[in-house]
Design an enzyme around this catalytic site. Structure first.
Site, PDB file in Angstrom:
ATOM      1  N   GLU A 236       0.869  -1.186   0.000  1.00  0.00           N
ATOM      2  CA  GLU A 236       0.000   0.000   0.000  1.00  0.00           C
ATOM      3  C   GLU A 236       0.898   1.226   0.000  1.00  0.00           C
ATOM      4  O   GLU A 236       1.597   1.496   0.978  1.00  0.00           O
ATOM      5  CB  GLU A 236      -0.903  -0.009   1.239  1.00  0.00           C
ATOM      6  N   ASP A 313     -10.974   1.120   3.076  1.00  0.00           N
ATOM      7  CA  ASP A 313     -10.755   2.526   3.428  1.00  0.00           C
ATOM      8  C   ASP A 313     -11.491   3.497   2.503  1.00  0.00           C
ATOM      9  O   ASP A 313     -11.410   4.712   2.696  1.00  0.00           O
ATOM     10  CB  ASP A 313      -9.256   2.868   3.352  1.00  0.00           C
TER      11      ASP A 313
END
Length: 535
Positions: A236, A313
């Protein structure tokens, strides 16, 4: 170039708290995931990215780990984890573990020892300073927290219950590698690496992402752990550019398989504004430019893309960029076709394949996410009206992705038999659920199933070059070319008809949510028309 299983894979992300509750406590668990493996096998996915199930006080829903080699009680125990690995393997499904090594929980044994005994080796596993500097936490406020007992401040780029690890300490790095090898020995399929671009931080220089030693650490990690195994590793990396992404994913660099880049996600917000100042509509020309850049820069052998619209998210793509009302299914198919026919490894977030939508938040008591709660407190203190705050949370808040999976029309959508679930179900579950999707052969689910099968079976999806075509602003058209074969992908990303002229005497339809012949005849695309044809 060496081919790996993940070049032809489609990954399905599970957020365990919200997927399936088998023991009736209102929280999803490992046994629930095991019960639904047949559903995932039907969809055809190659691997599950499992959001953290490690032992954790759950200050940030498991991204605050207190023991890397134990399972959180709310999810089950290690025996159930082993069973999940075994049952998934029977169905040809690998398990990708979410690895959080930028920080731990403040309840991790290392941090407890570091706090209690400033002379201990563990003290240097974390980052301590006598005075704070200007670094800010992602979850708002200073990134430094005073430890009253020792009189020093520790760094936390996220919650104050998530102290950052000091990657400059070689003993700490070795402990992390030992832990990774523990999971590799269990037979996992790889790691998704949470905010991995932060591990090379230099706090005193206020450098957080892409620090100078970042790639040294990743090369060392590769060599010490997964380098000799054919595992998928995805980082990420919020700050990645194509050049940085190549450093991570170029095979000879021996770092990671691929990274998540978030440049397209930035279009959810107004330019150069905080996340909560959301854009009213998608800037399609900007989206085309971003995807074209990443597709052309990360050529096969020079790097590899991750393809995604959603994760835990982010808001539901159907609600923020699609039409989650009258064109919910058709716009869902359009977005899926657009993304899955690009070069890279596609990721499906749970519920995306049935067209789940954002939650209609009406008051703050419905909000659970720490980031949204902190934003609301700050915004109210600054005089922002509650209606405006809730509008932002409805649009881009993280809880939108975290409402429980909608399985059927029974109580709590078949997710749980508890009186109350940890987060409320979206009230539209009676209409939008797996049972209904499976019963309708024209549903969004079957478009996703077809796209997953295409990815497995068609080598052009891995190898073909990408070329963006000139088109109307709201039309995204591109070609994938391999040898003498040309595949044309055309998507109308709007509710309005859009001009599109295509002269094509013979073609083969690969996948579509409309009749390509009709589009050719009439010279325009209707709302959310999408197709791929082989010319």
């Amino acid at each position: 170039m060496e081919k790996h299983w993940w070049h032809k894979a489609t990954i399905y992300q599970i957020y365990p708290k919200s997927f399936m509750d088998a023991n009736g406590d209102g929280i999803g668990d490992l046994e629930g995931i095991i019960q639904k493996l047949d559903y995932l096998e039907n969809l055809g996915i190659t691997a599950i990215w499992l959001s953290p199930v490690y032992q954790s006080p759950m200050d940030d829903n498991g991204y605050d780990i207190s023991d890397y080699e134990a399972i959180a009680d709310i999810f089950g125990d290690m025996a159930q984890m082993d069973l999940l690995l075994e049952e998934a393997k029977k169905r040809g499904i690998r398990i990708i573990m979410d690895l959080v090594v930028n920080h731990t929980s403040d309840e991790h044994a290392w941090f407890i020892e570091a706090r209690e005994n400033p002379q201990s080796p563990e003290r240097d596993f974390y980052i301590w300073r006598d005075q704070p500097n200007g670094l800010m936490s992602t979850f708002s406020g200073s990134a430094w927290q005073l430890d009253q007992k020792s009189g020093q401040y520790y760094l936390h780029l996220f919650s104050k219950k998530q102290p950052d690890l000091n990657w400059e300490n070689a003993d700490l790095r070795q402990k992390i590698y030992d832990m990774m090898n523990f999971w590799i020995a269990k037979g996992i399929g790889g790691f998704r690496m949470d905010v991995i671009d932060l591990i090379g931080k230099i706090p005193d220089a206020e450098i957080t992402g892409n620090g100078p030693k970042l790639h040294d650490y990743l090369k060392e990690m590769n060599q010490a752990t997964f380098g000799d195994h054919d595992l998928l590793t995805v980082g990420e990396t919020w700050g990645a550019t194509p050049e940085i992404a190549k450093q991570y994913s170029r095979p000879e660099n021996k770092e990671l398989s691929m990274v998540f880049q978030f440049e397209h996600v930035g279009l959810q917000h107004k330019p150069n504004r905080p996340k909560w100042d959301y854009a009213e509509e998608l800037d399609v020309p900007a989206l085309k430019a971003i995807f074209a850049k990443w597709q052309t820069e990360l050529k096969l052998g020079e790097g590899w893309n991750s393809l995604f619209w959603n994760n835990h998210d982010l808001p539901r793509v159907l609600s923020i960029w699609g039409n989650d009302q009258e064109n919910r299914e058709k716009s869902g198919k359009a977005l899926a076709i657009l993304l899955h026919l690009m070069r890279g490894t596609p990721y499906i977030y749970q519920g995306e394949e049935i067209g789940m939508t954002n939650y209609p938040f009406e008051h703050l008591e419905q909000v659970d996410d720490i980031e949204s709660v902190n934003y609301a407190k700050e915004a109210m203190a600054n005089g922002v009206a509650i209606g405006e705050i809730l509008a932002s949370i409805r649009q881009v808040g993280r809880d939108n992705a975290r409402t429980p999976m909608q399985w059927d029309t029974s109580k709590h959508a078949g997710f749980s038999k508890a009186d109350k679930t940890w987060l409320a179900l979206n009230p539209n579950y009676e209409r939008i659920n797996v049972q209904a999707a499976l019963a309708d052969k024209n549903s969004l689910f079957y478009t996703y199933k077809d796209l997953v099968a295409l990815r497995k079976n068609e080598s052009w999806l891995v190898e073909a070059d990408f070329r963006l075509l000139e088109s109307a602003d709201k039309v995204f058209a591109y070609e994938r070319c391999l040898g003498t074969d040309t595949y044309l992908i055309v998507v109308n990303l709007s509710d309005q008809n859009q001009a599109f002229n295509l002269s094509c005497e013979t073609y083969q339809t690969i996948i579509a949510n409309t009749d390509p012949g009709k589009v050719i005849d009439q010279g325009y695309l209707e709302a959310w028309d999408a197709f791929c044809i082989k010319k």
